[in-house]
Design a protein around this motif. Structure first.
Motif, PDB file in Angstrom:
ATOM      1  N   GLY A   1       0.805  -1.216   0.000  1.00  0.00           N
ATOM      2  CA  GLY A   1       0.000   0.000   0.000  1.00  0.00           C
ATOM      3  C   GLY A   1       0.836   1.264   0.000  1.00  0.00           C
ATOM      4  O   GLY A   1       0.406   2.307  -0.488  1.00  0.00           O
ATOM      5  N   LEU A   2       2.037   1.175   0.523  1.00  0.00           N
ATOM      6  CA  LEU A   2       2.945   2.330   0.536  1.00  0.00           C
ATOM      7  C   LEU A   2       3.714   2.470  -0.768  1.00  0.00           C
ATOM      8  O   LEU A   2       4.330   3.502  -1.016  1.00  0.00           O
ATOM      9  CB  LEU A   2       3.956   2.191   1.679  1.00  0.00           C
ATOM     10  N   ALA A   3       3.679   1.439  -1.587  1.00  0.00           N
ATOM     11  CA  ALA A   3       4.542   1.369  -2.771  1.00  0.00           C
ATOM     12  C   ALA A   3       3.975   2.117  -3.968  1.00  0.00           C
ATOM     13  O   ALA A   3       3.906   1.591  -5.072  1.00  0.00           O
ATOM     14  CB  ALA A   3       4.803  -0.085  -3.132  1.00  0.00           C
ATOM     15  N   HIS A   4       3.572   3.343  -3.760  1.00  0.00           N
ATOM     16  CA  HIS A   4       3.118   4.176  -4.874  1.00  0.00           C
ATOM     17  C   HIS A   4       3.561   5.607  -4.602  1.00  0.00           C
ATOM     18  O   HIS A   4       3.351   6.136  -3.510  1.00  0.00           O
ATOM     19  CB  HIS A   4       1.597   4.118  -5.015  1.00  0.00           C
TER      20      HIS A   4
ATOM     21  N   ASP B   1       4.014   7.331  13.782  1.00  0.00           N
ATOM     22  CA  ASP B   1       5.049   6.298  13.777  1.00  0.00           C
ATOM     23  C   ASP B   1       5.324   5.792  12.362  1.00  0.00           C
ATOM     24  O   ASP B   1       6.348   5.140  12.131  1.00  0.00           O
ATOM     25  CB  ASP B   1       4.667   5.128  14.688  1.00  0.00           C
ATOM     26  N   ILE B   2       4.449   6.094  11.411  1.00  0.00           N
ATOM     27  CA  ILE B   2       4.689   5.710  10.021  1.00  0.00           C
ATOM     28  C   ILE B   2       6.030   6.267   9.544  1.00  0.00           C
ATOM     29  O   ILE B   2       6.721   5.650   8.724  1.00  0.00           O
ATOM     30  CB  ILE B   2       3.533   6.177   9.092  1.00  0.00           C
ATOM     31  N   PHE B   3       6.441   7.390  10.087  1.00  0.00           N
ATOM     32  CA  PHE B   3       7.707   8.000   9.674  1.00  0.00           C
ATOM     33  C   PHE B   3       8.910   7.218  10.191  1.00  0.00           C
ATOM     34  O   PHE B   3       9.992   7.311   9.625  1.00  0.00           O
ATOM     35  CB  PHE B   3       7.755   9.469  10.063  1.00  0.00           C
ATOM     36  N   LYS B   4       8.710   6.421  11.242  1.00  0.00           N
ATOM     37  CA  LYS B   4       9.780   5.538  11.714  1.00  0.00           C
ATOM     38  C   LYS B   4      10.040   4.434  10.692  1.00  0.00           C
ATOM     39  O   LYS B   4      11.135   3.880  10.645  1.00  0.00           O
ATOM     40  CB  LYS B   4       9.406   4.921  13.062  1.00  0.00           C
ATOM     41  N   ILE B   5       9.046   4.118   9.895  1.00  0.00           N
ATOM     42  CA  ILE B   5       9.189   3.125   8.829  1.00  0.00           C
ATOM     43  C   ILE B   5       9.754   3.781   7.572  1.00  0.00           C
ATOM     44  O   ILE B   5      10.638   3.240   6.915  1.00  0.00           O
ATOM     45  CB  ILE B   5       7.823   2.478   8.506  1.00  0.00           C
ATOM     46  N   LEU B   6       9.244   4.954   7.243  1.00  0.00           N
ATOM     47  CA  LEU B   6       9.611   5.599   5.979  1.00  0.00           C
ATOM     48  C   LEU B   6      11.014   6.196   5.978  1.00  0.00           C
ATOM     49  O   LEU B   6      11.675   6.208   4.946  1.00  0.00           O
ATOM     50  CB  LEU B   6       8.579   6.666   5.623  1.00  0.00           C
ATOM     51  N   ARG B   7      11.492   6.684   7.124  1.00  0.00           N
ATOM     52  CA  ARG B   7      12.824   7.310   7.156  1.00  0.00           C
ATOM     53  C   ARG B   7      13.935   6.335   6.764  1.00  0.00           C
ATOM     54  O   ARG B   7      14.773   6.666   5.925  1.00  0.00           O
ATOM     55  CB  ARG B   7      13.091   7.907   8.534  1.00  0.00           C
ATOM     56  N   PRO B   8      13.978   5.129   7.352  1.00  0.00           N
ATOM     57  CA  PRO B   8      15.035   4.191   6.943  1.00  0.00           C
ATOM     58  C   PRO B   8      14.923   3.780   5.470  1.00  0.00           C
ATOM     59  O   PRO B   8      15.936   3.611   4.797  1.00  0.00           O
ATOM     60  CB  PRO B   8      14.837   2.975   7.853  1.00  0.00           C
ATOM     61  N   ILE B   9      13.716   3.646   4.972  1.00  0.00           N
ATOM     62  CA  ILE B   9      13.528   3.307   3.557  1.00  0.00           C
ATOM     63  C   ILE B   9      14.071   4.429   2.683  1.00  0.00           C
ATOM     64  O   ILE B   9      14.771   4.180   1.702  1.00  0.00           O
ATOM     65  CB  ILE B   9      12.048   3.012   3.254  1.00  0.00           C
ATOM     66  N   ALA B  10      13.768   5.660   3.040  1.00  0.00           N
ATOM     67  CA  ALA B  10      14.268   6.804   2.273  1.00  0.00           C
ATOM     68  C   ALA B  10      15.790   6.843   2.290  1.00  0.00           C
ATOM     69  O   ALA B  10      16.426   7.126   1.268  1.00  0.00           O
ATOM     70  CB  ALA B  10      13.688   8.104   2.835  1.00  0.00           C
ATOM     71  N   GLU B  11      16.389   6.531   3.422  1.00  0.00           N
ATOM     72  CA  GLU B  11      17.850   6.520   3.515  1.00  0.00           C
ATOM     73  C   GLU B  11      18.448   5.426   2.637  1.00  0.00           C
ATOM     74  O   GLU B  11      19.444   5.649   1.943  1.00  0.00           O
ATOM     75  CB  GLU B  11      18.288   6.335   4.973  1.00  0.00           C
ATOM     76  N   LEU B  12      17.850   4.256   2.623  1.00  0.00           N
ATOM     77  CA  LEU B  12      18.318   3.184   1.743  1.00  0.00           C
ATOM     78  C   LEU B  12      18.227   3.594   0.278  1.00  0.00           C
ATOM     79  O   LEU B  12      19.138   3.327  -0.517  1.00  0.00           O
ATOM     80  CB  LEU B  12      17.499   1.905   1.973  1.00  0.00           C
ATOM     81  N   LEU B  13      17.139   4.250  -0.090  1.00  0.00           N
ATOM     82  CA  LEU B  13      16.973   4.694  -1.473  1.00  0.00           C
ATOM     83  C   LEU B  13      18.004   5.760  -1.846  1.00  0.00           C
ATOM     84  O   LEU B  13      18.512   5.772  -2.963  1.00  0.00           O
ATOM     85  CB  LEU B  13      15.549   5.206  -1.697  1.00  0.00           C
ATOM     86  N   ARG B  14      18.316   6.660  -0.899  1.00  0.00           N
ATOM     87  CA  ARG B  14      19.342   7.676  -1.152  1.00  0.00           C
ATOM     88  C   ARG B  14      20.703   7.024  -1.417  1.00  0.00           C
ATOM     89  O   ARG B  14      21.441   7.410  -2.327  1.00  0.00           O
ATOM     90  CB  ARG B  14      19.467   8.638   0.032  1.00  0.00           C
ATOM     91  N   LYS B  15      21.048   6.007  -0.600  1.00  0.00           N
ATOM     92  CA  LYS B  15      22.313   5.300  -0.776  1.00  0.00           C
ATOM     93  C   LYS B  15      22.348   4.597  -2.128  1.00  0.00           C
ATOM     94  O   LYS B  15      23.364   4.627  -2.826  1.00  0.00           O
ATOM     95  CB  LYS B  15      22.519   4.287   0.350  1.00  0.00           C
TER      96      LYS B  15
END
Length: 99
Positions: A6-9, A70-84
């Motif tokens: 559901g988040l994958a858009h 708390d959704i941002f606790k999930i999204l922040r690490p994903i965003a960091e992985l994508l940046r890398k």
């Protein structure tokens, strides 16, 4: 799995990002995100069904907000992985351009 799907858009992620600072009505979201209202409504419904957003109605206007920040606790690490990943891809492309 359904939650992550559901988040994958990109539009859903833009909605979450925009609502990070407070609630907004559908008209404001349409204006800011540049999507058609029918398309936006489907994405809002998905996020609401997932428990990410909540809605409140004031007369004829529906306002959406983040239900649990708390959704941002999930999204922040994903965003960091994508940046890398992006940085690695950029370096690879630069090395190919040099050769």
């Amino acid at each position: 799995a359904d939650f992550l799907k559901g988040l994958a858009h990109p539009i859903r992620l833009q909605i979450i990002e925009y609502l990070k600072n407070g609630e907004a009505n559908v008209g404001k979201l349409v204006q800011k995100l540049g999507v058609e209202q029918s398309n936006l409504s489907r994405h809002l419904a998905t996020l609401r069904d997932l428990g990410i957003l909540e809605a409140r109605q004031e007369k004829t206007t529906v306002y959406y907000s983040i239900q649990d920040h708390d959704i941002f606790k999930i999204l922040r690490p994903i965003a960091e992985l994508l940046r890398k990943k992006l940085k690695r891809s950029e370096k690879m492309l630069e090395s190919l351009a040099i050769e």
